[in-house]
Design a protein around this motif. Structure first.
Motif, PDB file in Angstrom:
ATOM      1  N   ASP A  12      -8.651  -4.905  98.990  1.00 22.25           N
ATOM      2  CA  ASP A  12      -8.122  -5.579 100.185  1.00 22.25           C
ATOM      3  C   ASP A  12      -8.006  -4.597 101.359  1.00 22.25           C
ATOM      4  O   ASP A  12      -8.284  -4.964 102.515  1.00 22.25           O
ATOM      5  N   GLU A  69     -14.257 -18.619  98.011  1.00 25.86           N
ATOM      6  CA  GLU A  69     -13.890 -17.315  97.441  1.00 25.86           C
ATOM      7  C   GLU A  69     -14.264 -17.203  95.967  1.00 25.86           C
ATOM      8  O   GLU A  69     -14.321 -16.104  95.423  1.00 25.86           O
ATOM      9  N   CYS A  83     -17.313 -10.385 102.419  1.00 31.89           N
ATOM     10  CA  CYS A  83     -17.455 -10.221 100.964  1.00 31.89           C
ATOM     11  C   CYS A  83     -17.929  -8.814 100.641  1.00 31.89           C
ATOM     12  O   CYS A  83     -18.253  -8.037 101.522  1.00 31.89           O
ATOM     13  N   GLU A 140     -16.857  -4.356  92.098  1.00 29.83           N
ATOM     14  CA  GLU A 140     -16.837  -5.784  91.798  1.00 29.83           C
ATOM     15  C   GLU A 140     -17.191  -6.603  93.045  1.00 29.83           C
ATOM     16  O   GLU A 140     -16.952  -6.185  94.164  1.00 29.83           O
ATOM     17  N   GLU A 141     -17.776  -7.775  92.820  1.00 27.30           N
ATOM     18  CA  GLU A 141     -18.037  -8.678  93.933  1.00 27.30           C
ATOM     19  C   GLU A 141     -16.727  -9.386  94.302  1.00 27.30           C
ATOM     20  O   GLU A 141     -15.904  -9.678  93.444  1.00 27.30           O
ATOM     21  N   ARG A 142     -16.567  -9.651  95.572  1.00 21.91           N
ATOM     22  CA  ARG A 142     -15.367 -10.374  95.988  1.00 21.91           C
ATOM     23  C   ARG A 142     -15.642 -11.056  97.319  1.00 21.91           C
ATOM     24  O   ARG A 142     -16.419 -10.540  98.131  1.00 21.91           O
ATOM     25  N   TRP A 168     -13.790 -12.919 100.758  1.00 21.33           N
ATOM     26  CA  TRP A 168     -12.596 -13.215 101.531  1.00 21.33           C
ATOM     27  C   TRP A 168     -12.943 -14.313 102.536  1.00 21.33           C
ATOM     28  O   TRP A 168     -13.832 -14.110 103.384  1.00 21.33           O
TER      29      TRP A 168
END
Lengths: 314, 314, 314, 314
Positions: C275, D50, D97, D119-121, D123
């Protein structure tokens, strides 16, 4: 040696100045076929005397390429195989020079400073009886020919023939030479192969940016490995496997070359990834092909004697 | 071979971890004198088994040096000459390993990312009957020893023994080997020479950051060239002259090495500067010594056969 | 404003030219104490007229430092806190110049070419009634003072005052200014603080390598955070937290600065690491402090309004 | 605001993935004409939740462009002028992302390591009443829109829309925003203008490689400066002139940006070259646009108040 093979010349001297998918093929070859390809020097053969002004003679584009050559059966996701059977000069002289704001020990378009350019200068070499190229009576460089530029068309891009990359291009790597086999990624039907920029010889780094530039003919045997994709150009000699990594800064070219060499050792020779990392730490070779082009090209290599019995790409 | 010479060992195992002017000399040698110097491996000989945890074993400092050795008659502005007569291992094994966040294919303290470290791993090599070093029955690296670290004290700075620079230091260059002569700048009376980090062998680039680390003894003959200052370390073999350039990014190390080689050719061999630039473009060598240390070290070289009759530094 | 505080002047004008642990402290201060420190300009105040020859006037060492200042109670593993209360010029002029082979748009010792140096030139600025510094009637730079050089002694090294690094040093970062708080790692008892190289103003990048160099006095309040170690210099303003990363190539300085800023946000403000990575992607600042020194310094910053209530280092 | 102008949409959603001369124009505009151009986000609007897997959703090509737009009267050697009158989002959300092996704090295709990907993420941000974009209740980024990608067709090359260069391209520079005027080189009749990759906001450096990606419409007024060639993209705001330099390593982007800014000051504002160098040393700005793309983009700027009365490009 090459006289019995089909000869490919660029039609109407309409050479290519990008590696890309936007030009029509000038010839079609079959897998397994051996052909002779004629190339013109990096300056379009316009620089012929030591008293010429380099910047007046040269046009906006350098490194004219012969191609694209369409290799039948090659499809996206395959690998193009190019065995270099021979390289011959088609004239008895070679030329090198200083181009303003181009080279390894001058500021350039990409590393600008406020300093003036180095003076322009031309060195004209004559072929000797031994086959080397001599500048006046000062020194003679042995015949060690290779193609400075070779590769296939990228996905969507058309890339200047001054730039090396994952498609090959202007790598300026002396191992692109007689007896070695090159492997390139295929992104289009027919692979769309280009080559040019033959050199009679060149030091590692191509320091001033200009090697011993010659017109030449190369004898190539083409082949295709179906269903096998590679990410960066590979070279195989009788004794070594090699990757050419091209990037800036130079350490990124080194990282690319060694990382891809490890991937090759894992995929084709059964290495554990960290063991390959270890072996290359003790036995790998890493030299600078060019330190002057849009990207720098480094060659990472591993002696085949460490690789066991598995044939590469077999 | 080395038994008849005076032997220099670091007193009380109080090794040095910087190249600098702030430590007392451990020995004094005369110009022309040959001595044997004992060095300990890069890990202080603490890494001895494959089941050890690298990060638990290693302390904060690596590359312990033997020195400083005071060379009589050397004064600021002179050049220190070190002929490497011999290198011998003083044990029958070598060790390499992966250190967390150190190496050529991992993020590091200087190129950080958010990714986890590679796993730690140790490779222990045994000396073979042929003199090489073998890892299990998997591969054997031929005996090709050199000192990873060698140099003189800088002006005012005390520089970590992990860093190479214009003082020499942690160059990790395989040409620092038997039969070759090294030249270093002198900034202090006595030159204040250090060496360590002996390697039984190493690939170009020292890819994982750790070569075949050994304890060793080197046999060196020291000399001084009075009134001659050099800017970067030089190496002379039977057939080549070389400069070691150390910097980041890697292209700057290349620029330094070739620019200083040209300066050498101009000063000692009578070359016109642009002719030297041209000759190295066609005949120069440029390989990566290390791509892992605080600075990267590249070696630029010129074959002596192009240099005419003038002795270097003669 | 600063007259009521204890004044620290370098004894006998014996300034320091390295950040290191090898010099005796020139003063001792207590945590919480405010002192005034006098510094001399980067050229030792020897460049005073526009008709001077820069290279004749300057000696081998630049950036003389006042220090080391011993801060009581600081121990290895702590963090030194330096609040900059004020900066005042102690003369009514500032100087900038071109130093041969130094600067952002010339080849340098670290990026050498074969080109000649730019001409030497001196620009002398006069303080104006408004407090800015004007060159002739051509332009006036507003008063925006900061210390180019500030930091603590490294572990074992003595590092040139021309180099920035994880100890601080020659960062040339305009945010080292009035009202801001600096945090530095402590590696020795007393921290051993140095500062110098005051600038009346400077553009981002310090393009020609020389800012508006002044003699100055700084008013500092020192403090110590016990048992808290940091890896790189930190800056806190009323509205932002910042990291100064120093490395080559410049992208590594950027990586260091942002990676350490994320570490700060995780440790002190409770952010999830990814984040924080995301937030800085949308709200972070990243400017170039210097593009001319031995390492480049970049500043990564995060507005405090995104950080919630937690005090930093509280 | 933009409703009265002609609207240009990419026909059949057949977006472009290179800047090049090989595609047919989608629209023709006249010098002085104001038009509205619709663009789709960098992911082709495929990333909307998401819980999506980034790598499964994204195709091989990113940064779809609207264009080429043919600007009448533009000829090779001219300069294209693009005034950004407005930028409006065409949806009420933005997305960012983590893409595997892409971003500023991960190893990448160009800086490979042996470490696993982050890791993939994803927002997903929602537009707020104030016009900003908020991620959950955690933070809100103010509306500060710009086009990440904008430029003209290069000479012969077709360059990936992921790459910035002297043609503009994927610069990811926040100053490509409302009220500012962009200048691009013209290499083909009609200039062949492309734009896309709109961002609702972005930090300097675009740290994770993905800004607040939106679909958008831009209102542009086009113009042509006849007979005036420029080498790199220029930006003019009410208060500053700027150059965007794109290269690797990052210091080369900085050199390019400042060198070209000096050229601008000399040509249009009558500066002596070394005086411009000096002024920018004290008053220039230099921030990082992106540290993640194929080339890094840096912006060098000079406040107009130092430039005198001469209009730029007048």
């Amino acid at each position: 040696m090459s006289t019995s093979h089909r000869e490919i010349r660029q039609p109407n001297d309409h050479y290519q100045y990008t590696f890309g998918p936007y030009a029509e093929p000038v010839a079609r070859v079959k897998p397994g076929e051996t052909v002779v390809v004629y190339t013109i020097d990096a300056f379009g053969a316009k620089l012929t005397r030591e008293d010429q002004s380099v910047s007046s003679v040269l046009g906006p584009y350098l490194n004219p390429q012969t191609g694209p050559i369409y290799v039948e059966s090659a499809e996206p996701g395959d690998t193009l195989v190019v065995k270099i059977e021979n390289i011959e000069p088609t004239r008895d002289w070679a030329v090198s020079c200083l181009v303003p704001f181009f080279g390894g020990l001058t500021s350039t378009r990409w590393t600008p400073t406020l300093q003036p350019a180095l003076e322009e200068r031309v060195w004209l070499y004559r072929r000797t009886a031994s086959g080397g190229f001599a500048w006046k009576d000062r020194w003679e460089i042995p015949w060690a020919p290779f193609f400075g530029t070779m590769g296939t068309a990228p996905h969507l891009e058309a890339i200047s023939t001054l730039a090396p990359g994952d498609h090959g291009g202007n790598m300026d790597v002396p191992d692109v030479t007689i007896g070695n086999t090159l492997y390139f990624p295929v992104h289009h039907p027919g692979a769309l192969f280009f080559t040019g920029d033959a050199h009679a010889g060149q030091g590692q780094g191509e320091l001033c940016g200009v090697a011993l530039e010659i017109d030449a003919r190369g004898t190539f045997t083409f082949d295709v490995i179906k269903g096998r994709a590679i990410a960066w150009p590979r070279i195989e000699s009788a004794t070594e496997i090699m990757i050419v990594g091209s990037a800036r800064p130079m350490e990124d070219a080194a990282r690319i070359a060694y990382a891809e060499l490890i991937a090759w050792m894992v995929a084709d020779y059964g290495f554990d990834r960290l063991d390959a990392y270890q072996l290359l730490s003790q036995a790998g070779g890493l030299y600078v092909g060019n330190m002057v082009d849009t990207n720098y090209s480094l060659v990472a290599k591993c002696p085949k004697r460490y690789l066991g019995d598995s044939p590469s790409h077999g």
